[in-house]
Enzyme design. Structure first.
Site, PDB file in Angstrom:
ATOM      1  N   TRP A 145       0.797  -1.222   0.000  1.00 49.46           N
ATOM      2  CA  TRP A 145       0.000   0.000   0.000  1.00 49.46           C
ATOM      3  C   TRP A 145       0.830   1.273   0.000  1.00 49.46           C
ATOM      4  O   TRP A 145       0.282   2.370  -0.136  1.00 49.46           O
ATOM      5  CB  TRP A 145      -0.925   0.024   1.236  1.00 49.46           C
ATOM      6  CG  TRP A 145      -0.244  -0.401   2.520  1.00 49.46           C
ATOM      7  CD1 TRP A 145      -0.333  -1.634   3.100  1.00 49.46           C
ATOM      8  CD2 TRP A 145       0.627   0.369   3.351  1.00 49.46           C
ATOM      9  NE1 TRP A 145       0.443  -1.677   4.238  1.00 49.46           N
ATOM     10  CE2 TRP A 145       1.037  -0.456   4.427  1.00 49.46           C
ATOM     11  CE3 TRP A 145       1.096   1.687   3.314  1.00 49.46           C
ATOM     12  CZ2 TRP A 145       1.897  -0.027   5.440  1.00 49.46           C
ATOM     13  CZ3 TRP A 145       1.955   2.117   4.314  1.00 49.46           C
ATOM     14  CH2 TRP A 145       2.349   1.266   5.366  1.00 49.46           C
ATOM     15  N   LYS A 160      -2.967  -7.999  -7.992  1.00 51.49           N
ATOM     16  CA  LYS A 160      -3.713  -8.064  -6.713  1.00 51.49           C
ATOM     17  C   LYS A 160      -3.158  -6.953  -5.813  1.00 51.49           C
ATOM     18  O   LYS A 160      -2.108  -7.099  -5.210  1.00 51.49           O
ATOM     19  CB  LYS A 160      -3.461  -9.445  -6.087  1.00 51.49           C
ATOM     20  CG  LYS A 160      -4.510  -9.941  -5.147  1.00 51.49           C
ATOM     21  CD  LYS A 160      -4.719  -9.194  -3.872  1.00 51.49           C
ATOM     22  CE  LYS A 160      -3.626  -9.153  -2.879  1.00 51.49           C
ATOM     23  NZ  LYS A 160      -3.933  -8.207  -1.768  1.00 51.49           N
ATOM     24  N   PRO A 161      -3.877  -5.832  -5.739  1.00 52.73           N
ATOM     25  CA  PRO A 161      -3.374  -4.731  -4.920  1.00 52.73           C
ATOM     26  C   PRO A 161      -3.613  -4.965  -3.427  1.00 52.73           C
ATOM     27  O   PRO A 161      -4.389  -5.844  -3.044  1.00 52.73           O
ATOM     28  CB  PRO A 161      -4.188  -3.531  -5.402  1.00 52.73           C
ATOM     29  CG  PRO A 161      -5.452  -4.110  -5.950  1.00 52.73           C
ATOM     30  CD  PRO A 161      -5.135  -5.500  -6.440  1.00 52.73           C
ATOM     31  N   THR A 173       5.527 -11.955   4.939  1.00 51.24           N
ATOM     32  CA  THR A 173       4.603 -12.382   3.883  1.00 51.24           C
ATOM     33  C   THR A 173       5.396 -12.898   2.681  1.00 51.24           C
ATOM     34  O   THR A 173       5.006 -13.889   2.043  1.00 51.24           O
ATOM     35  CB  THR A 173       3.677 -11.224   3.451  1.00 51.24           C
ATOM     36  OG1 THR A 173       3.098 -10.642   4.613  1.00 51.24           O
ATOM     37  CG2 THR A 173       2.577 -11.698   2.541  1.00 51.24           C
ATOM     38  N   GLU A 185      10.315  -8.403  -3.239  1.00 47.44           N
ATOM     39  CA  GLU A 185      10.881  -7.125  -2.786  1.00 47.44           C
ATOM     40  C   GLU A 185      10.333  -6.909  -1.389  1.00 47.44           C
ATOM     41  O   GLU A 185       9.150  -6.621  -1.235  1.00 47.44           O
ATOM     42  CB  GLU A 185      10.428  -5.992  -3.695  1.00 47.44           C
ATOM     43  CG  GLU A 185      10.913  -6.092  -5.123  1.00 47.44           C
ATOM     44  CD  GLU A 185      12.352  -5.664  -5.275  1.00 47.44           C
ATOM     45  OE1 GLU A 185      13.051  -6.258  -6.084  1.00 47.44           O
ATOM     46  OE2 GLU A 185      12.772  -4.742  -4.552  1.00 47.44           O
ATOM     47  N   GLY A 232      11.277  -6.157   3.095  1.00 46.32           N
ATOM     48  CA  GLY A 232      11.562  -5.055   4.000  1.00 46.32           C
ATOM     49  C   GLY A 232      13.026  -4.664   4.064  1.00 46.32           C
ATOM     50  O   GLY A 232      13.899  -5.272   3.435  1.00 46.32           O
ATOM     51  N   CYS A 248      10.312   1.231   1.862  1.00 40.45           N
ATOM     52  CA  CYS A 248      11.188   0.077   2.077  1.00 40.45           C
ATOM     53  C   CYS A 248      12.644   0.506   2.203  1.00 40.45           C
ATOM     54  O   CYS A 248      13.414  -0.064   2.971  1.00 40.45           O
ATOM     55  CB  CYS A 248      11.027  -0.911   0.942  1.00 40.45           C
ATOM     56  SG  CYS A 248      11.292  -0.168  -0.671  1.00 40.45           S
ATOM     57  N   GLU A 300      11.910  -3.555  11.148  1.00 36.33           N
ATOM     58  CA  GLU A 300      11.412  -2.506  10.269  1.00 36.33           C
ATOM     59  C   GLU A 300      10.188  -1.875  10.937  1.00 36.33           C
ATOM     60  O   GLU A 300       9.160  -2.532  11.091  1.00 36.33           O
ATOM     61  CB  GLU A 300      11.027  -3.117   8.921  1.00 36.33           C
ATOM     62  CG  GLU A 300      10.622  -2.088   7.917  1.00 36.33           C
ATOM     63  CD  GLU A 300      10.200  -2.706   6.592  1.00 36.33           C
ATOM     64  OE1 GLU A 300       9.385  -3.644   6.613  1.00 36.33           O
ATOM     65  OE2 GLU A 300      10.681  -2.244   5.549  1.00 36.33           O
ATOM     66  N   GLY A 346      14.911  -9.705   0.127  1.00 37.57           N
ATOM     67  CA  GLY A 346      14.228 -10.173  -1.069  1.00 37.57           C
ATOM     68  C   GLY A 346      15.046 -11.067  -1.966  1.00 37.57           C
ATOM     69  O   GLY A 346      16.175 -11.432  -1.667  1.00 37.57           O
TER      70      GLY A 346
HETATM   71  P1  NAD Z   1       2.189  -7.107   3.410  1.00 36.85           P
HETATM   72  O1  NAD Z   1       3.246  -8.114   3.370  1.00 36.85           O
HETATM   73  O2  NAD Z   1       1.272  -7.059   4.552  1.00 36.85           O
HETATM   74  O3  NAD Z   1       1.253  -7.214   2.119  1.00 36.85           O
HETATM   75  C1  NAD Z   1       1.761  -7.098   0.799  1.00 36.85           C
HETATM   76  C2  NAD Z   1       0.765  -7.699  -0.162  1.00 36.85           C
HETATM   77  O4  NAD Z   1       0.714  -9.123   0.059  1.00 36.85           O
HETATM   78  C3  NAD Z   1      -0.665  -7.206   0.006  1.00 36.85           C
HETATM   79  O5  NAD Z   1      -1.267  -7.074  -1.267  1.00 36.85           O
HETATM   80  C4  NAD Z   1      -1.318  -8.328   0.795  1.00 36.85           C
HETATM   81  O6  NAD Z   1      -2.717  -8.384   0.640  1.00 36.85           O
HETATM   82  C5  NAD Z   1      -0.636  -9.531   0.188  1.00 36.85           C
HETATM   83  N1  NAD Z   1      -0.643 -10.750   1.002  1.00 36.85           N
HETATM   84  C6  NAD Z   1      -0.824 -10.867   2.338  1.00 36.85           C
HETATM   85  N2  NAD Z   1      -0.752 -12.174   2.710  1.00 36.85           N
HETATM   86  C7  NAD Z   1      -0.517 -12.882   1.580  1.00 36.85           C
HETATM   87  C8  NAD Z   1      -0.329 -14.268   1.312  1.00 36.85           C
HETATM   88  N3  NAD Z   1      -0.373 -15.182   2.278  1.00 36.85           N
HETATM   89  N4  NAD Z   1      -0.107 -14.647   0.032  1.00 36.85           N
HETATM   90  C9  NAD Z   1      -0.035 -13.737  -0.959  1.00 36.85           C
HETATM   91  N5  NAD Z   1      -0.212 -12.410  -0.767  1.00 36.85           N
HETATM   92  C10 NAD Z   1      -0.445 -11.983   0.485  1.00 36.85           C
HETATM   93  O7  NAD Z   1       2.963  -5.704   3.202  1.00 36.85           O
HETATM   94  P2  NAD Z   1       2.365  -4.249   3.314  1.00 36.85           P
HETATM   95  O8  NAD Z   1       2.104  -3.982   4.750  1.00 36.85           O
HETATM   96  O9  NAD Z   1       1.266  -4.061   2.307  1.00 36.85           O
HETATM   97  O10 NAD Z   1       3.603  -3.363   2.808  1.00 36.85           O
HETATM   98  C11 NAD Z   1       4.613  -2.941   3.637  1.00 36.85           C
HETATM   99  C12 NAD Z   1       5.845  -3.797   3.432  1.00 36.85           C
HETATM  100  O11 NAD Z   1       6.240  -3.747   2.061  1.00 36.85           O
HETATM  101  C13 NAD Z   1       7.057  -3.322   4.207  1.00 36.85           C
HETATM  102  O12 NAD Z   1       7.693  -4.403   4.827  1.00 36.85           O
HETATM  103  C14 NAD Z   1       7.968  -2.735   3.125  1.00 36.85           C
HETATM  104  O13 NAD Z   1       9.332  -2.751   3.436  1.00 36.85           O
HETATM  105  C15 NAD Z   1       7.649  -3.593   1.972  1.00 36.85           C
HETATM  106  N6  NAD Z   1       8.010  -2.910   0.722  1.00 36.85           N
HETATM  107  C16 NAD Z   1       9.143  -3.335   0.075  1.00 36.85           C
HETATM  108  C17 NAD Z   1       9.547  -2.680  -1.098  1.00 36.85           C
HETATM  109  C18 NAD Z   1      10.793  -3.116  -1.820  1.00 36.85           C
HETATM  110  O14 NAD Z   1      10.982  -2.696  -2.964  1.00 36.85           O
HETATM  111  N7  NAD Z   1      11.650  -3.921  -1.237  1.00 36.85           N
HETATM  112  C19 NAD Z   1       8.793  -1.618  -1.616  1.00 36.85           C
HETATM  113  C20 NAD Z   1       7.660  -1.233  -0.909  1.00 36.85           C
HETATM  114  C21 NAD Z   1       7.269  -1.897   0.254  1.00 36.85           C
END
Ligand code: NAD
Length: 497
Positions: free
Chosen positions: A158, A182-183, A241, A259, A261, A293, A393, A466
């Site tokens: 998000w 899948k957003p 995740t 990609e 944390g 991130c 993080e 990642g």
């Molecule tokens: P999250 O892991 O909670 O969710 C990410 C996505 O995965 C969402 O669309 C969620 O619905 C989906 N998801 C959840 N459970 C799942 C499952 N079991 N199987 C498949 N999909 C599933 O992350 P978040 O809270 O949305 O985002 C924040 C995180 O994203 C932070 O840790 C941040 O560091 C990371 N991030 C990394 C980068 C990068 O480039 N490395 C960029 C942006 C964000």
């Protein structure tokens, strides 16, 4: 699309080129994190919806409806998405701002960056790689073909909803893969708006699909990982995740790009330009309210400049304009949700309990911002690597500052987390810059910069940050199979007679 705060709208899923409700008919509501007001009603997708979208994408793949489109035409279409995003920049800016709580100036940056991804990959689509291997033997000629892996399942977080959707979708399509996007449940609106661009332009049906869902877990995300007809999953999100995604993809042996944390260290050496370093560190930790991130969530200061740096930093951090995202002047908006705010504040309590010294912020901002999830820019000094504040993080506006005596100690401490997403150093010495660049374990190292990123610069992590790379030509490889062709001229000499 309006340029003001969007009014709450009803959305449908975009599957096989058509808008349709979730199979169950269920919906959920999304609120604006700055005000708590509803901004949209979203279909609550399920496994069935994921399956329908995968079938639509797999049909497009099997019929080669996208793969066989000539490169020049693919380029026009991808460039068309970039143009569409720019034409709709003000409406999309308002929507990104409303769903993610981003200050409009930065929401606009997200939309334009998203457009730039489509521009960049519209160029690469005409040159997707492959090489000749000419020197085997005079009667043998070999070459490689870079073929689309198949259906790409794209799962996004998000914090940069439209930007990351574009960051993954553009290379997937350039590689020739139909996409099911899948957003994140917190920010599904701009992904669904992106589908309008695909509807308006002349893309073959099923090439781009969007299926939304909400928790617990992610039924659609999980199904994309387990579905046998999905060939590649590209995921951005938390490390926990990401590990589950990798596990879920294993039985069907998908290509997986993760990609995840970070806890990225920024070193400020004794010869640094302090004014520039302070500015870089402010941007590094407070941009997007620390929900980045690559946030510079750990700053390691050389002892000799630590006090001066901190007093400059705290003075400038106290003057940052935290406020309503709809104002063009606002620099820092709210966190994404109450849950995220509570998590960030719990890390403030933990930091205090661990013995770190709170020197700024640490509380929710009340007054006229009380209905949103605003946390004041927060700084802890005297953080060491034994503390969770240095290891976890936080994903909020919380900076952990440590101090070091010499460069070897700084490098050792910088590398002392399981992450390895980004790192950097501020120094005027080329020797220091070179050593730090070589010895820090990170997929991205900035020297006298922070957060400068472009579609052409590959991005991804070492260690628990990642697997694989996004952006640049490297992103194409995540969605490609390599086919090696060895071709004989003349009659084959019998070897097994
Ligand atoms: P999250 O892991 O909670 O969710 C990410 C996505 O995965 C969402 O669309 C969620 O619905 C989906 N998801 C959840 N459970 C799942 C499952 N079991 N199987 C498949 N999909 C599933 O992350 P978040 O809270 O949305 O985002 C924040 C995180 O994203 C932070 O840790 C941040 O560091 C990371 N991030 C990394 C980068 C990068 O480039 N490395 C960029 C942006 C964000």
């Amino acid at each position: 699309m309006s340029t003001t705060t969007p009014v709450s709208a009803e959305y449908e899923l975009f599957i096989g080129g058509q808008w349709q409700p979730a199979a169950t008919g269920e919906t959920f509501e999304r609120e604006n994190p700055a005000t708590g007001e509803p901004i949209g009603r979203i279909p609550r997708g399920s496994e069935d919806d994921a399956d329908r979208a995968v079938v639509a994408a797999a049909d497009a793949h099997q019929s080669r409806a996208w793969q066989d489109v000539p490169g020049a035409r693919k380029q026009q279409l991808l460039r068309g998405i970039a143009d569409w995003l720019r034409e709709h920049v003000e409406g999309l800016t308002a929507l990104v701002s409303a769903e993610a709580g981003k200050p409009v100036a930065w929401a606009r940056f997200d939309v334009l960056f998203a457009a730039d991804y489509f521009d960049y990959y519209s160029g690469l689509v005409r040159d997707v790689g492959g090489r000749t291997i000419p020197a085997l033997r005079p009667d043998l000629f070999a070459y490689t073909l870079k073929e689309p892996a198949g259906v790409a399942g794209i799962i996004t977080p998000w914090n940069f909803p439209l930007l990351i959707a574009a960051q993954k979708t553009a290379p997937a399509l350039a590689a020739g893969c139909p996409v099911v996007l899948k957003p994140a449940p917190q920010t599904p609106l701009t992904a669904l708006e992106l589908a309008r661009a695909f509807e308006e332009l002349d893309f073959p049906r099923g090439v781009f699909n969007v299926v939304t869902d909400t928790g617990p877990g992610s039924p659609v995300g999980a199904r994309l990982c387990s579905h046998p007809a999905v060939a590649a999953v590209s995921f951005t999100g938390s490390t926990g995740t990401g590990a589950r995604v990798m596990e879920a993809c294993a039985p069907t042996m998908k290509r997986v790009a993760l990609e995840c944390g970070g806890k990225s260290p920024m070193l400020v050496h004794d010869d640094a330009d302090l004014e520039a370093a302070v500015d870089g560190a402010l941007f590094g930790i407070f941009f997007n309210t620390g929900q980045v991130c690559n946030a510079s969530s750990r700053v390691l200061l050389h002892d000799s400049i630590a006090d001066e740096f901190l007093s400059l930093f705290v003075e400038r951090a106290g003057r940052l304009r935290v406020g309503k995202p709809t104002s063009e002047d606002t620099q820092i908006g709210p966190l994404i949700s109450r849950e995220q705010m509570e998590r960030v504040l719990s890390y403030v309590e933990l930091g205090k309990a661990e013995g770190a010294e709170l020197v700024l912020g640490g509380e929710q901002i009340m007054g006229d911002l009380e209905s949103g999830y605003f946390v004041a820019p927060t700084v802890f000094d005297r953080v060491d690597e034994s503390m969770r504040l240095a290891q976890d993080e936080v994903f909020g506006p919380v900076l952990a500052v440590g101090r070091y005596h010499d460069l070897s100690e700084a490098i050792e401490r910088a590398n002392a987390t399981p992450f390895g997403l980004a790192a950097g150093v501020w120094t005027r010495s080329i020797d220091v810059a070179d050593r730090v660049t070589r010895e820090l374990n990170a997929g991205m190292v900035w020297v006298n910069e922070w957060l400068a990123m472009f579609p052409e610069t590959p991005h991804g992590g070492y260690g628990m940050s990642g697997v694989g790379r996004e952006m640049g030509p490297e992103a194409l490889h995540e969605f490609q199979e390599n086919k090696t062709v060895i071709q004989k001229t003349g009659r084959r000499e019998l070897v097994f007679a």
